[in-house]
Design a protein around this motif. Structure first.
Motif, short mmCIF file in Angstrom:
data_model
loop_
_atom_site.label_atom_id
_atom_site.label_comp_id
_atom_site.label_asym_id
_atom_site.label_seq_id
_atom_site.Cartn_x
_atom_site.Cartn_y
_atom_site.Cartn_z
N ARG A 24 -32.54 -9.13 87.92
CA ARG A 24 -32.07 -10.47 88.29
C ARG A 24 -31.31 -11.13 87.14
O ARG A 24 -30.30 -11.81 87.36
CB ARG A 24 -33.26 -11.35 88.69
CG ARG A 24 -33.94 -10.93 89.99
CD ARG A 24 -34.93 -11.99 90.41
NE ARG A 24 -35.65 -11.64 91.62
CZ ARG A 24 -36.42 -12.49 92.29
NH1 ARG A 24 -36.57 -13.73 91.85
NH2 ARG A 24 -37.05 -12.11 93.38
N ALA A 118 -30.47 -15.57 89.75
CA ALA A 118 -30.35 -15.70 91.20
C ALA A 118 -31.67 -15.37 91.88
O ALA A 118 -32.39 -14.47 91.47
CB ALA A 118 -29.25 -14.77 91.71
N GLU A 119 -31.97 -16.12 92.95
CA GLU A 119 -33.10 -15.78 93.82
C GLU A 119 -32.54 -15.10 95.07
O GLU A 119 -32.76 -15.53 96.19
CB GLU A 119 -33.88 -17.04 94.17
CG GLU A 119 -34.54 -17.69 92.97
CD GLU A 119 -35.40 -18.87 93.33
OE1 GLU A 119 -36.27 -18.73 94.19
OE2 GLU A 119 -35.19 -19.94 92.75
N ASN A 120 -31.80 -14.04 94.84
CA ASN A 120 -31.09 -13.33 95.90
C ASN A 120 -31.99 -12.27 96.51
O ASN A 120 -32.42 -11.34 95.80
CB ASN A 120 -29.83 -12.69 95.31
CG ASN A 120 -28.97 -12.02 96.34
OD1 ASN A 120 -29.40 -11.81 97.48
ND2 ASN A 120 -27.75 -11.67 95.97
N GLU A 122 -31.34 -9.78 98.14
CA GLU A 122 -30.77 -8.44 98.00
C GLU A 122 -31.17 -7.78 96.69
O GLU A 122 -31.06 -6.57 96.54
CB GLU A 122 -29.25 -8.51 98.12
CG GLU A 122 -28.76 -8.92 99.50
CD GLU A 122 -27.25 -8.93 99.59
OE1 GLU A 122 -26.59 -8.52 98.61
OE2 GLU A 122 -26.73 -9.36 100.64
N LEU A 123 -31.63 -8.59 95.74
CA LEU A 123 -32.06 -8.05 94.45
C LEU A 123 -33.53 -7.66 94.43
O LEU A 123 -34.04 -7.18 93.42
CB LEU A 123 -31.79 -9.07 93.34
CG LEU A 123 -30.33 -9.42 93.06
CD1 LEU A 123 -30.23 -10.55 92.06
CD2 LEU A 123 -29.57 -8.19 92.56
#
Length: 432
Positions: A24, A118-120, A122-123
């Motif tokens: 991240r 990022a708090e994505n 997809e990660l």
């Protein structure tokens, strides 16, 4: 680029947590370094361990060194995460206020936000590997429901929570695409996997799915709790050629009164029956166990029974620890730490002396055999490799003379074992 140094202490489960965090951070534009004292990174994150006394002290010492570096102006920001700060965040804030903030083992979103990453979603399955690129740990669940008398993990990490199977498959595929050839499956109790999500134990099915991922050649199983060990896991280990004939199953003790005091939920007879089932189904299985001596109430007779157990079972791999009282656990609350420290250490030494002889005898029997070896590194005049019977960092190695040959890290070779020591083997690549 902004540089950040992530220092990881403690077990391989912490390693996985740090690797997820680092992915991240890299996506947020950081240049990520790890476990480095020689760095100009101005931000440091320390992922701590809070399991036993020595590990806690190591974590505290690391935080204090980083706090001194911050006071001296060598770093600008210091964050502490993980097991120690899960249990002792308030005390740490009071004693070491130089840290910018403390986050627990279950507050990863907090540290991610603090660092602007990022708090994505997809990660979620992405990792920035800190192990050698050819092997990686795969953490399949968090926490534990067993609540053994000496163990603080349920207090720190909470109850057992399995990672969904499709998430683990995606993570494993990504690791394979990065060049990982060996997956080391870990959890506080791997055999309990799936009970919370699927209503039954699903480790065997997960192992079969991992074996179907292209590029993965070894799947290794760690940290299996003895109680209720699933029959289908034994069958899968015996049938699947990619699954290493290796099992890490901590028995802790064998005397029934000690098992009862430890809240282990199985008896000596049940432990011996399980060992028999495993060895009948998988004759070449390498069994690793961990033992705990000096637990409250351990008598000389209990310890003699433990010694006899080690002599009889002849574990291929074995570690032993002296009991240390952990705040908040059943034994700390309800039992008196009544075995003197010198007695504890003497018992550790006696078990390890016994195991050293067993290991040497086991190794000598392998001389002359040709075994498949993964090369991990080159150190001095030798290449260092492992067979399927050895896990990285904790088990023995095969040393191969480097003179006159070039072996590649992460590749497999057939190696003839030429000599044995108590905890090492020596070999030469087999002539084809």
């Amino acid at each position: 680029m902004k540089k950040i140094n992530v220092v990881t202490l403690g077990c391989s489960k912490n390693t996985v947590d740090s690797e997820h965090l680092m992915a991240r951070l890299a996506a947020a534009g950081y240049e990520v370094l790890w476990d480095s004292d020689r760095t100009d990174a101005k931000t440091v994150v320390i992922n701590t361990c809070g399991f036993i006394g020595d590990a806690k002290q190591e974590s505290i010492d690391m935080i204090l060194r980083a706090a001194e570096a911050k006071k001296a102006g060598r770093i600008e920001r210091l964050f502490v995460i993980g097991c120690l700060s899960e249990r002792y965040a308030d005390e740490l804030r009071a004693e070491i206020p130089e840290a910018d903030d403390y986050f627990g083992a279950r507050d990863w979103d907090g540290i991610v936000r603090a660092l602007g990453a990022a708090e994505n979603p997809e990660l979620a399955t992405s990792r920035h590997l800190t192990t050698p690129g050819h092997y990686a740990y795969l953490k399949i669940s968090e926490g534990c429901n067993w609540k053994c008398g000496y163990c603080a993990i349920p207090l720190i990490r909470g109850p057992h929570v399995s990672v969904p199977m499709e998430v683990l498959e995606e993570e494993a595929r990504k690791l394979a695409e990065q060049g990982v050839r060996e997956l080391i499956v870990i959890a506080q109790d791997t055999t309990y996997y799936g009970v919370d999500l699927y209503g039954k134990r699903m480790l065997a099915e997960l192992l079969r799915r991992l074996c179907r991922i292209g590029g993965i050649e070894w799947v290794r199983l760690h940290y299996a709790y003895p109680t209720g060990f699933p029959d289908d896991v034994i069958e899968t280990m015996a049938a699947e050629p990619k699954i290493c004939k290796y099992l890490d199953i901590p028995f802790q003790h064998i005397a029934d009164n000690q098992l009862s005091a430890m809240l282990r939920r199985h008896t000596k007879a049940e432990a011996m029956e399980l060992i028999g089932r495993l060895r009948r189904a998988i004759p070449d299985l390498a069994l690793r166990t961990t033992l705990l001596v000096g637990y409250p109430g351990e008598s000389e007779a209990d310890f003699a029974e433990l010694e006899a157990f080690v002599r009889e079972v002849r574990f291929e791999r074995l570690g032993v620890f002296a009991y240390s009282e952990e705040e908040g656990t059943h034994s700390a609350l309800h039992l008196r730490d009544d075995v003197p420290e010198e007695v504890k250490q003497n018992r550790v030494e006696r078990i390890m002396a016994l195991q050293r002889d067993i290991s040497l005898e086991n190794n000598r029997r392998r001389v002359g055999r040709t075994e498949r070896v993964m090369v991990d590194s080159r150190q001095g005049d030798h290449y260092v490799g492992r067979t399927q019977y050895d896990s990285p960092e904790v088990d023995q190695e095969i040393l191969i003379p480097a003179a006159g040959r070039r072996l590649l890290r992460g590749r497999f070779y057939d190696v003839k074992i030429t000599a044995a020591a108590d905890y090492d083997l020596y070999g030469e690549p087999a002539v084809k």
